[in-house]
Scaffold this active site. Structure first.
Site, PDB file in Angstrom:
ATOM      1  N   SER A   1      28.943   2.740  -7.212  1.00 54.77           N
ATOM      2  CA  SER A   1      29.026   2.331  -5.813  1.00 54.77           C
ATOM      3  C   SER A   1      30.484   2.413  -5.326  1.00 54.77           C
ATOM      4  CB  SER A   1      28.437   0.918  -5.680  1.00 54.77           C
ATOM      5  OG  SER A   1      28.255   0.579  -4.348  1.00 54.77           O
TER       6      SER A   1
ATOM      7  N   ASP B   1      17.525   4.745  -4.368  1.00 58.02           N
ATOM      8  CA  ASP B   1      18.710   4.132  -3.764  1.00 58.02           C
ATOM      9  C   ASP B   1      18.800   4.604  -2.311  1.00 58.02           C
ATOM     10  OD1 ASP B   1      21.235   3.321  -2.961  1.00 58.02           O
ATOM     11  OD2 ASP B   1      22.277   4.135  -4.702  1.00 58.02           O
TER      12      ASP B   1
ATOM     13  N   HIS C   1      19.605   0.698  -5.147  1.00 61.86           N
ATOM     14  CA  HIS C   1      21.033   0.805  -5.433  1.00 61.86           C
ATOM     15  C   HIS C   1      21.420   0.024  -6.693  1.00 61.86           C
ATOM     16  CE1 HIS C   1      25.154   1.668  -4.461  1.00 61.86           C
ATOM     17  NE2 HIS C   1      25.480   0.402  -4.392  1.00 61.86           N
TER      18      HIS C   1
END
Lengths: 193, 379
Positions: free
Chosen positions: B150, B320, B353
């Site tokens: 991320s 995601d 995610h």
């Protein structure tokens, strides 16, 4: 195990060239190629286990479905695009052929020849062929397009693809006569026009 | 199994740090945690960059609070995909964070009061500069790999751009080359929740002895929705009603917690707002918004990555929707156009995610195989 078409395909790849191997499987061909000559290569593969096998071999591998085309790759960005025993597993045949000649200055395609006499005989006897080059039963085959040497050349002609060279093999030996009847594996070197 | 060799240190930097905003930080501290042992030629170091709410505490039990296990403990440790028997792994708490490194909660030496709203806005590039100084202090000229998920993936990418010769491999997981308008919009809602909390006091709430807890709680609830997939939420909560055992499974026609998912979000919001700093939340979401390495190159990510030398491993997760696979493919495409070394895997995982933090055999086997190849060339 080295597949019969590996050496023939590797012959057509120039040293120091940029190579893209579509449907690269566990990376066996690219690993073999790199023992033959220095090249810069990427493989493309959809299957998780095969992607892992490529990473274990230290190869560059991009996970994607070839049915989606080759949008990640720029025009003429590779010297050689290899589609080795993969074209028969792709539904969108015309699309992938137009994509490989867009991305590659030259392409090498190999496929099992459905026209080999043993396959014809099997069908004549009432069964789909199962052989060294077509090793799957009809109900579990990954092959979705069965084609012969004559069929491929017909499509190449219709799409305006330039066939630069051709090698036809059976059990690893070159076939120079009645190729569509006696050859079980065809390897073409093509270019877009 | 051998020891993790966890060690935690606070490193002081006395030399001033010019920030991308033009502001200058005269001195600062970074808290780091390390695992494994640095080899004699210092070639086995791996830098782990953290995402929004994490810290230097990457693996193992917290030395001061053993029930607090590091945020990437399933990935890093002896015999794990990033094997601390081979690698020296560094977790660093970023500047502006609230877990010990200098940030808005720290005392500004010039005023004797917490920085609060005066703490300068920091960017991903600023963090990478501080991490490079950290590497200098530790005598590490080149990392074997820089890795993050991320926002951490953005830092890894920025490393490859800013210090191309100082890392061998760049591992970017569940990340993106820039936020979309939708991503920024979610951040804006989260920031607004904090900014409009009456306890925020323009960021100087420390002086008032309060924290903007309800704003921070709401910010976390919004953020948390984007970390999970629709399928994952359906699987975890569905439309289950939150009822004590034996209570009738009927609607109560009220605005109290009715559904399990509400209870979960409130719990996550409460937990987060009890330990995280609101100013840090503002800073880090802004760092996310600003990250866009292509911007300096006329919007061309390909040109932004033209000078990178690291070999890349890029991983995305199919469900995601915060940073979906297409965003990772943009990075892959830009690397391919520069003929850089890159492998890309798209893991078919249901967890959205958050999948990058979870156990998944395909994902972990891939990272394990990749790091095994890195380890093979170590002395």
């Amino acid at each position: 195990m080295m597949r019969a078409d590996f050496a023939a395909i590797a012959n057509w790849v120039a040293p120091q060239s940029q190579v893209l191997d579509l449907g690269c499987g566990d990376g066996s061909f690219l690993a073999f190629l790199q023992t033959q000559k220095p090249v810069h290569a990427y493989g493309v593969e959809i299957d998780d286990q095969r992607v892992l096998a490529c990473v274990q071999k230290g190869l560059n591998v991009i996970q994607q479905d070839l049915e989606g085309g080759l949008a990640l790759f720029e025009d003429k960005s590779f010297d050689t695009v290899v589609l080795s025993q993969t074209v028969q597993t792709i539904h969108q045949t015309e699309k992938i052929l137009s994509e490989i000649v867009r991305v590659g200055k030259e392409c090498v395609i190999s496929f099992p020849n459905f026209g080999h006499w043993s396959h014809r005989l099997a069908v004549a006897m009432g069964h789909m062929p199962v052989s060294k080059s077509l090793p799957y039963a009809w109900f579990d085959t990954p092959n979705v397009r069965v084609l012969t040497i004559a069929d491929f050349e017909g499509l190449a002609h219709r799409l305006g693809l330039d066939i630069v060279d051709r090698v036809v093999l059976h059990e690893g030996r070159p076939i120079t006569w009645a190729a569509n009847l006696l050859g079980s594996l065809a390897i073409y070197r093509i270019r877009g026009t | 199994m051998s020891d993790l060799h966890l060690s935690r240190n606070t490193i002081h930097f006395a030399e001033s740090l010019p920030l991308q905003s033009g502001a200058i930080l005269n001195n600062y501290n970074l808290v780091i945690e390390t695992y494994g042992k640095l080899n004699s030629d210092k070639s086995n170091a791996i830098l782990i960059c953290h995402a929004l709410n994490a810290s230097h505490h990457v693996a193992g039990p917290d030395p001061e609070n053993p029930s607090d296990i590091g945020w990437w403990d399933n990935m890093i440790g002896p015999g794990k995909p990033i094997d601390t028997d081979r690698f020296f792994v560094i977790g660093v708490n970023n500047l502006g964070s609230c877990f010990g490194s200098t940030g808005p909660m720290s005392v500004n030496p010039e005023t004797g009061k917490p920085y609060g709203a005066d703490f300068p806005v920091v960017t991903v590039e600023d963090w990478v500069n501080t991490q490079a100084r950290l590497a200098d202090k530790l005598g590490i000229r080149r990392f074997a790999a820089v890795m993050g998920g991320s926002l951490g993936g953005m830092q890894a990418m920025a490393w490859a751009i800013q210090f191309p010769k100082r890392l061998g491999h760049c591992i970017v997981i569940a990340s993106t080359p820039k936020l979309s308008a939708q991503n920024i919009a979610f951040n804006e809602v989260a920031r607004n929740a904090i900014l409009s909390d009456p306890d925020f006091h323009g960021g100087n709430y420390y002086a008032h002895g309060v924290v903007p807890k309800s704003g921070l709680r709401l910010a976390r609830m919004v953020g948390h929705i984007t970390y999970l997939s629709d399928d994952d939420m359906a699987e975890k909560f569905g439309r289950e009603l939150q009822r004590p055992a034996g209570a009738p499974d009927e609607y109560r026609f009220s605005f109290d917690v009715e559904f399990e998912v509400e209870s979960y979000l409130r719990y996550q919001g409460d937990k987060f707002s009890s330990y995280f700093d609101a100013n840090t939340y503002l800073l880090i979401t802004r760092a996310l918004d600003y990250f866009d390495p292509a911007r300096r190159h006329g919007g061309s990510l390909s040109r932004a990555l033209a000078e990178v030398k690291a070999q890349f491993l890029i991983i995305s997760f199919s469900t995601d929707w915060r940073f979906p696979p297409n965003r990772s493919r943009e990075i892959v495409e830009a690397l391919l156009s520069n003929k850089r070394e890159v492998s890309y895997a798209e893991i078919d995982a249901p967890h959205g995610h958050d999948a990058f933090l979870l156990d998944d055999a395909r994902y972990h086997n891939l990272v394990r195989a990749y790091f095994k190849k890195i380890a093979e060339v170590l002395p």
